[in-house]
Write a protein that holds these residues in place. Structure first.
Motif, PDB file in Angstrom:
ATOM      1  N   LEU A  49       0.856  -1.181   0.000  1.00  0.00           N
ATOM      2  CA  LEU A  49       0.000   0.000   0.000  1.00  0.00           C
ATOM      3  C   LEU A  49       0.895   1.235   0.000  1.00  0.00           C
ATOM      4  N   VAL A  50       0.546   2.194  -0.796  1.00  0.00           N
ATOM      5  CA  VAL A  50       1.391   3.373  -0.971  1.00  0.00           C
ATOM      6  C   VAL A  50       0.648   4.681  -0.668  1.00  0.00           C
ATOM      7  N   LYS A  51      -0.604   4.745  -1.043  1.00  0.00           N
ATOM      8  CA  LYS A  51      -1.333   6.009  -0.951  1.00  0.00           C
ATOM      9  C   LYS A  51      -2.077   6.137   0.375  1.00  0.00           C
ATOM     10  N   SER A  52      -2.164   7.374   0.853  1.00  0.00           N
ATOM     11  CA  SER A  52      -2.923   7.679   2.059  1.00  0.00           C
ATOM     12  C   SER A  52      -4.370   7.246   1.886  1.00  0.00           C
ATOM     13  N   GLY A  53      -4.903   6.480   2.866  1.00  0.00           N
ATOM     14  CA  GLY A  53      -6.288   6.041   2.815  1.00  0.00           C
ATOM     15  C   GLY A  53      -6.570   4.909   1.842  1.00  0.00           C
ATOM     16  N   GLU A  54      -5.524   4.336   1.293  1.00  0.00           N
ATOM     17  CA  GLU A  54      -5.697   3.305   0.258  1.00  0.00           C
ATOM     18  C   GLU A  54      -6.341   2.044   0.833  1.00  0.00           C
ATOM     19  N   VAL A  55      -7.225   1.449   0.052  1.00  0.00           N
ATOM     20  CA  VAL A  55      -7.851   0.179   0.382  1.00  0.00           C
ATOM     21  C   VAL A  55      -7.680  -0.755  -0.811  1.00  0.00           C
ATOM     22  N   LYS A  56      -7.165  -1.944  -0.542  1.00  0.00           N
ATOM     23  CA  LYS A  56      -7.017  -2.944  -1.596  1.00  0.00           C
ATOM     24  C   LYS A  56      -7.641  -4.253  -1.146  1.00  0.00           C
ATOM     25  N   LYS A  57      -8.185  -4.984  -2.094  1.00  0.00           N
ATOM     26  CA  LYS A  57      -8.803  -6.262  -1.773  1.00  0.00           C
ATOM     27  C   LYS A  57      -8.205  -7.369  -2.618  1.00  0.00           C
ATOM     28  N   GLN A  58      -8.043  -8.513  -1.954  1.00  0.00           N
ATOM     29  CA  GLN A  58      -7.645  -9.732  -2.643  1.00  0.00           C
ATOM     30  C   GLN A  58      -8.599 -10.820  -2.152  1.00  0.00           C
ATOM     31  N   LYS A  59      -9.614 -11.090  -2.935  1.00  0.00           N
ATOM     32  CA  LYS A  59     -10.607 -12.096  -2.563  1.00  0.00           C
ATOM     33  C   LYS A  59     -11.157 -11.806  -1.168  1.00  0.00           C
ATOM     34  N   ARG A  60     -10.872 -12.629  -0.175  1.00  0.00           N
ATOM     35  CA  ARG A  60     -11.427 -12.422   1.169  1.00  0.00           C
ATOM     36  C   ARG A  60     -10.544 -11.508   2.025  1.00  0.00           C
ATOM     37  N   LEU A  61      -9.434 -11.027   1.500  1.00  0.00           N
ATOM     38  CA  LEU A  61      -8.522 -10.183   2.263  1.00  0.00           C
ATOM     39  C   LEU A  61      -8.716  -8.722   1.876  1.00  0.00           C
ATOM     40  N   THR A  62      -8.831  -7.859   2.890  1.00  0.00           N
ATOM     41  CA  THR A  62      -8.946  -6.415   2.678  1.00  0.00           C
ATOM     42  C   THR A  62      -7.830  -5.719   3.440  1.00  0.00           C
ATOM     43  N   PHE A  63      -7.084  -4.901   2.745  1.00  0.00           N
ATOM     44  CA  PHE A  63      -5.948  -4.179   3.320  1.00  0.00           C
ATOM     45  C   PHE A  63      -6.265  -2.683   3.299  1.00  0.00           C
ATOM     46  N   GLN A  64      -5.935  -2.005   4.416  1.00  0.00           N
ATOM     47  CA  GLN A  64      -6.149  -0.568   4.491  1.00  0.00           C
ATOM     48  C   GLN A  64      -4.878   0.126   4.944  1.00  0.00           C
ATOM     49  N   PHE A  65      -4.659   1.316   4.428  1.00  0.00           N
ATOM     50  CA  PHE A  65      -3.554   2.188   4.838  1.00  0.00           C
ATOM     51  C   PHE A  65      -4.183   3.451   5.381  1.00  0.00           C
ATOM     52  N   GLY A  66      -3.774   3.860   6.583  1.00  0.00           N
ATOM     53  CA  GLY A  66      -4.396   4.995   7.223  1.00  0.00           C
ATOM     54  C   GLY A  66      -4.149   6.314   6.513  1.00  0.00           C
ATOM     55  N   GLU A  67      -4.983   7.288   6.829  1.00  0.00           N
ATOM     56  CA  GLU A  67      -4.874   8.608   6.202  1.00  0.00           C
ATOM     57  C   GLU A  67      -3.533   9.260   6.495  1.00  0.00           C
ATOM     58  N   ALA A  68      -3.035   9.033   7.710  1.00  0.00           N
ATOM     59  CA  ALA A  68      -1.764   9.636   8.110  1.00  0.00           C
ATOM     60  C   ALA A  68      -0.564   8.787   7.682  1.00  0.00           C
TER      61      ALA A  68
END
Lengths: 110, 119
Positions: A49-68
């Motif tokens: 994850l690179v971008k602020s607030g980014e959310v990525k999904k891989q099938k049943r997995l959800t990854f989030q990157f915080g705003e800060a």
């Protein structure tokens, strides 16, 4: 120096339940990566994850990157026995040096 | 992607001896790293192996204890010198591969690791 904290240390869930692991950095990150290590295996890259607030999904997995850009989470929906392993976050302030969190051990009861 | 092999896969050594671990990659890579993972613990970066120059060590790790060589873009060695039981650990090399005409800045590929036990 840079520190990356990860909780919980362990999580035992019933198969079909959800699972979340949280990662928090002492400094602002340029990117954060997630790895999975099966018992007896070596870490395998899941996502970056690179971008602020980014959310990525891989099938049943959800990854989030915080705003800060200092925290991140990995959420698994409806866990399966194949999800067993240790999940590590790894943050980078600059360049390619990664600082790994302590990892969360996931056990799934069938 | 990159396929990485490490030798030996495991070893049991006596206190005071040294062990050299080899890391071989099937393609040229820009950066190679050495990590230590103590049982049930996270990964700690020991050093970055630089091709043609001295390795860059992280705080708490020194060249006399962990000399590293990197003679080319596909191979590196890590030596654990004058071993003590506290050095018992899994040692992993990882790489950032060169792919699709550019050097990757994303995922690191890890070798299978070398499990070291010091008696």
């Amino acid at each position: 120096g840079q520190q990356v904290m990860q909780i919980p240390q362990y999580q035992h869930v019933q198969e079909g339940e959800d699972f979340t692991t949280y990662c928090n950095s002492s400094t602002t990150l340029s990117n954060i990566q997630w790895y999975k290590q099966r018992p007896g295996g070596h870490p395998v890259f899941l996502i970056q994850l690179v971008k602020s607030g980014e959310v990525k999904k891989q099938k049943r997995l959800t990854f989030q990157f915080g705003e800060a850009k200092k925290n991140s989470s990995l959420h698994i929906t409806a866990t399966q026995t194949t999800d067993v392993g240790t999940y590590f976050c790894a943050g980078s302030e600059y360049g390619n040096k990664l600082v790994f969190g302590a990892g969360t051990i996931l056990r799934v009861k069938s | 992607s990159a396929v990485i092999s490490q030798k030996p896969s495991r070893d049991i050594c006596q206190r005071g001896t040294s062990l050299t671990i080899q890391c071989q990659v099937d393609s040229q890579v820009t950066m190679m790293f050495w990590y230590r993972q103590q049982p049930g613990q996270s990964l700690t970066l020991i050093a970055t192996a630089n091709q043609g120059s001295e390795a860059t060590y992280e705080s708490g790790f020194v060249i006399d204890k962990f000399p590293i060589s990197r003679p080319n873009l596909t191979f590196s060695t890590l030596t654990v010198s004058n071993m003590s039981p506290e050095d018992s650990s899994i040692y992993l090399c990882s790489v950032l591969p060169y792919s699709s005409g550019r050097y990757s800045t994303e995922e690191q590929f890890f070798g299978p690791g070398t499990r070291l036990t010091v008696l």
